[in-house]
Write a protein that holds these residues in place. Sequence first.
Motif, PDB file in Angstrom:
ATOM      1  N   LEU B 153       0.823  -1.215   0.000  1.00  0.00           N
ATOM      2  CA  LEU B 153       0.000   0.000   0.000  1.00  0.00           C
ATOM      3  C   LEU B 153       0.856   1.264   0.000  1.00  0.00           C
ATOM      4  O   LEU B 153       0.696   2.139   0.851  1.00  0.00           O
ATOM      5  CB  LEU B 153      -0.956  -0.012   1.199  1.00  0.00           C
ATOM      6  N   HIS B 158      -4.204   2.992  -6.278  1.00  0.00           N
ATOM      7  CA  HIS B 158      -4.408   1.549  -6.421  1.00  0.00           C
ATOM      8  C   HIS B 158      -5.812   1.323  -6.950  1.00  0.00           C
ATOM      9  O   HIS B 158      -6.761   1.937  -6.466  1.00  0.00           O
ATOM     10  CB  HIS B 158      -4.279   0.853  -5.066  1.00  0.00           C
ATOM     11  N   GLN B 160      -9.345  -0.586  -7.263  1.00  0.00           N
ATOM     12  CA  GLN B 160     -10.091  -1.407  -6.314  1.00  0.00           C
ATOM     13  C   GLN B 160      -9.895  -2.883  -6.639  1.00  0.00           C
ATOM     14  O   GLN B 160      -9.885  -3.730  -5.751  1.00  0.00           O
ATOM     15  CB  GLN B 160     -11.577  -1.034  -6.332  1.00  0.00           C
ATOM     16  N   LEU B 163      -6.832  -3.935  -4.981  1.00  0.00           N
ATOM     17  CA  LEU B 163      -7.001  -3.971  -3.521  1.00  0.00           C
ATOM     18  C   LEU B 163      -7.794  -5.198  -3.074  1.00  0.00           C
ATOM     19  O   LEU B 163      -7.554  -5.739  -1.994  1.00  0.00           O
ATOM     20  CB  LEU B 163      -7.672  -2.684  -3.033  1.00  0.00           C
ATOM     21  N   ARG B 164      -8.725  -5.654  -3.934  1.00  0.00           N
ATOM     22  CA  ARG B 164      -9.497  -6.845  -3.553  1.00  0.00           C
ATOM     23  C   ARG B 164      -8.621  -8.092  -3.464  1.00  0.00           C
ATOM     24  O   ARG B 164      -9.033  -9.085  -2.861  1.00  0.00           O
ATOM     25  CB  ARG B 164     -10.650  -7.062  -4.546  1.00  0.00           C
ATOM     26  N   ARG B 170      -6.532  -4.241   2.608  1.00  0.00           N
ATOM     27  CA  ARG B 170      -7.077  -3.149   1.810  1.00  0.00           C
ATOM     28  C   ARG B 170      -7.812  -2.079   2.615  1.00  0.00           C
ATOM     29  O   ARG B 170      -7.892  -0.929   2.195  1.00  0.00           O
ATOM     30  CB  ARG B 170      -7.988  -3.686   0.707  1.00  0.00           C
ATOM     31  N   TRP B 171      -8.337  -2.440   3.795  1.00  0.00           N
ATOM     32  CA  TRP B 171      -9.105  -1.455   4.580  1.00  0.00           C
ATOM     33  C   TRP B 171      -8.224  -0.380   5.193  1.00  0.00           C
ATOM     34  O   TRP B 171      -8.727   0.595   5.760  1.00  0.00           O
ATOM     35  CB  TRP B 171      -9.944  -2.169   5.638  1.00  0.00           C
ATOM     36  N   THR B 173      -6.474   1.557   3.403  1.00  0.00           N
ATOM     37  CA  THR B 173      -6.449   2.712   2.498  1.00  0.00           C
ATOM     38  C   THR B 173      -7.522   3.719   2.909  1.00  0.00           C
ATOM     39  O   THR B 173      -8.563   3.351   3.451  1.00  0.00           O
ATOM     40  CB  THR B 173      -6.717   2.286   1.040  1.00  0.00           C
ATOM     41  N   ASP B 499     -16.983  -3.719  -2.287  1.00  0.00           N
ATOM     42  CA  ASP B 499     -16.188  -2.696  -1.596  1.00  0.00           C
ATOM     43  C   ASP B 499     -16.930  -2.033  -0.443  1.00  0.00           C
ATOM     44  O   ASP B 499     -16.394  -1.130   0.199  1.00  0.00           O
ATOM     45  CB  ASP B 499     -15.720  -1.628  -2.601  1.00  0.00           C
TER      46      ASP B 499
END
Lengths: 512, 512
Positions: B153, B158, B160, B163-164, B170-171, B173, B499
């Motif tokens: 990160l 980035h 999504q 990030l998945r 990912r949380w 960000t 998301d």
Amino acid sequence: MIFGSKGLVFLFNASKKQRVPFVSLRVLSSVSGSSSSATVLLPQCLGELFARPPRLNSDVTVQGWIKAVRVQKNIAFMDISDGTTYQNLMCVIPPELASNLKTGESIQIRGLWCESKGGKQKYELKIPKDYKISDEFDNCIKVIGTVPENYPLQKKFHTQQFLRTIPHLRWKTNVLSSILRFRSHVETSLIAFFNEKNFIKTNPPLITSSDCEGAGELFKIESTSNEKNPTEKFFGKDSYLTVSTQLHLEVLCMALSRVWTLSPCFRAEESSTNRHLSEFWMLEAEIAFINDVRQLTKFSELMIKHVVRTLLDDSSEIGKNLIESRRGRAVEEAIKIREKWNFLLSKDEWDCITYTEAIDILQKAEADGIVKFKFKPTWGASLQSEHEKWLAGEYFKSPVSVTDYPIELKPFYMKINNDKKTVACFDLLVPEIGELVGGSIREHDLFKLSNEMTRRNMKVDDLNWYIDLRSNGSVPHGGFGMGFERLLCYLGNIENIRDVIPFPRSAETLDC
Amino acid sequence: MIFGSKGLVFLFNASKKQRVPFVSLRVLSSVSGSSSSATVLLPQCLGELFARPPRLNSDVTVQGWIKAVRVQKNIAFMDISDGTTYQNLMCVIPPELASNLKTGESIQIRGLWCESKGGKQKYELKIPKDYKISDEFDNCIKVIGTVPENYPLQKKFHTQQFLRTIPHLRWKTNVLSSILRFRSHVETSLIAFFNEKNFIKTNPPLITSSDCEGAGELFKIESTSNEKNPTEKFFGKDSYLTVSTQLHLEVLCMALSRVWTLSPCFRAEESSTNRHLSEFWMLEAEIAFINDVRQLTKFSELMIKHVVRTLLDDSSEIGKNLIESRRGRAVEEAIKIREKWNFLLSKDEWDCITYTEAIDILQKAEADGIVKFKFKPTWGASLQSEHEKWLAGEYFKSPVSVTDYPIELKPFYMKINNDKKTVACFDLLVPEIGELVGGSIREHDLFKLSNEMTRRNMKVDDLNWYIDLRSNGSVPHGGFGMGFERLLCYLGNIENIRDVIPFPRSAETLDC
């Protein structure tokens, strides 16, 4: 005719004192093409009526279920309730209007909003003999839905045991409906508490591939469309219902610092007790940048005290809801509940001892002949429910936290203390219930966590994501879980956990 | 040394400008027997700090994760965040203190709380070159947890999609953490709405024996201890995860009049779209004493408008949270969201048409060459997602309710209209998403309900309790369901439903 099943709908007109055919009310008018004229949004409920009483002697229309009818020679009394408040509305009506009304029936009634002379309640709805209602309303009592002759919820005492046999009707009773309102209030109070403390409420998953506690007793799930082909797996692997959301909460804690959830959890426990369910709601919280288990014991104490303070707040009806519905059954019970709430706030800080101290107390009590346990209290063995209840209920007579249990009694993720024998954890024990909250500081050091998992011969593959949190900006953190239903049982003096959840699930129990 | 994994913990003392060994802070002191001295309850978080700023030039200690570091010749800037607010804290520090700091690391920092001259933010934390901290704190920056060289990160854009692929990180960000805060805020707003309207929040069961919608696509569950013996059933019968809590909510509605829930629901849908999940949260409400579907369309409109009003409330940070985190990425996006919220409140009442009218509009639009659909709009056939999106997004350019669908398109429990062809139901369609809310008036007449179930060849045994509600004080009632994640996508301009939920579950997806 729109309302009423079985064609048993009768209507009364007080001024004419005779049965007349039902004429539908505009507010509840027939729906043909339902996108027709706009109507009153929702009809007034009793909760609104008691909260903002209308002008005295004004016409009022209410709907609800009949809780009781008492017909005397010159007058009849009827209690109705719609479940939105603990208060019944007493209706004072001419006896000829009441003769066919039955407990359990749903009705609509129109009358005058009056001050009550009875004393038990402040207001009542009155239909005087000469009551003239406006043209719009032809009738002052309308039966909406009837009940059969053997309607089970007659006005008399019913045991909870009996009520559990009619799971689709039992919530109509005053005591049980007050418990559902209580449940809703307590949740709201918890939300206010956590919001005030900058926590984010979140929803970890219920379907998981890992067994968080390693305790077994899981439910496995699979799509019904794969039933005939057991090698096909909907998620590509075995999947289970979660027993605790903690590991996933830790992921969110590493992003948001303060997170909590109130989430269903599942345990396929075969044993049937009055404090276990297969499906229950658990409050879990996870907090970053803490490393002392006393921060957790104190925080969970604050949380429970906050709820109790809401219940005792005289400016709201929240606590009264539960207490008044009990008072109807037994005054002493109502007094006891209020005493408990006051007591919980009376101590500045609840007691806190170590597991080692707890074992000492238990052993000494047994040696002194004060108590005889079925299971001998021994350092290294679990505290049994009898030990927990005795400690909180008899010895401390108060909630008490027990900290620093032996490593082998607890899961892999707990932080090991410097003594290398115990972990930085706690259980909050309360009288009657035993364990209400359990939590710990988590091991946030990658090396120590991996070591402990290896020592326990754990399969690591499924938990790589959990371990990886420890290499990406790891921070000391901890959290706890509290059975929501147990909290409700404890605060509401409710014996059986099946009475605080709408549709309890346990082995062999899936009635409706 | 307590903190830090991999032994990479270094500490700086600005006044001495050299590395010194870490001395633990009292607040975060080592835990041996953790029931030792009481400590500060929780360390201050950034959310509290920005909400109640300390005195200017006072010493402040904060903890968080490094979002970015920029080292210049004479000065260095560092943004840190702890996820409790959308605001980063900018730290202005001597460059020599910043040279080893990396994005993603967790740190503790102590400095002076100052007004910021940069303009972008009001306050900053400053470590002047000659900063002397009190004896208690030997160091002003302490690395708590490090990150690997390839920490994913880094400060850059980035997708999504990328990030998945790191669901456990990912949380962290800003954009995604703002969505979780948004989710929490929206839930709180809904709770306030329903409380104000005298609704009781309740928890219907997730484990059921019946398939409410009759739509198939169920998950079956069984205890793992019965795996080898498929004739043994934990609940004594087949059990499934619920697809909708409605039927059980109706039970509670017949006791409490106004009930709602925000509850997980499950569908074993094989198709993978950006608006479907196998595990999702559904808001469902059920209301007694109503019989017009327009009461439901209007009520659900009020509900959504209430949430939007909360988001637009300038006295709180709730709406800003989402908007400001977007602005960081794209100013236009932030403006668009605010415009949408304002628009949703601008109309006194959203449009409402019948299904029949909807089909006419769609057919006419196609005949006029305005639009070409993949599926031909035909009376009697379902509205396809393309139809729904076009109606709301292109034709009405606003949320629109469609009422009175043909009987054969809808489940057995909906009230049949006088035309005998349609039912008193509605779908609320919104631009971009399509169906957001769906509801109906329920058939409360025993005879009509039984007839319809017979006509559909339904197995009645499992639903005896549901039918029996109609003989015990039945009342007209109705309700609706709304996908909570869809509401979040719609209000937050978020394209993919994956998301807005922490750990999305769908076919073949069970990563962590």
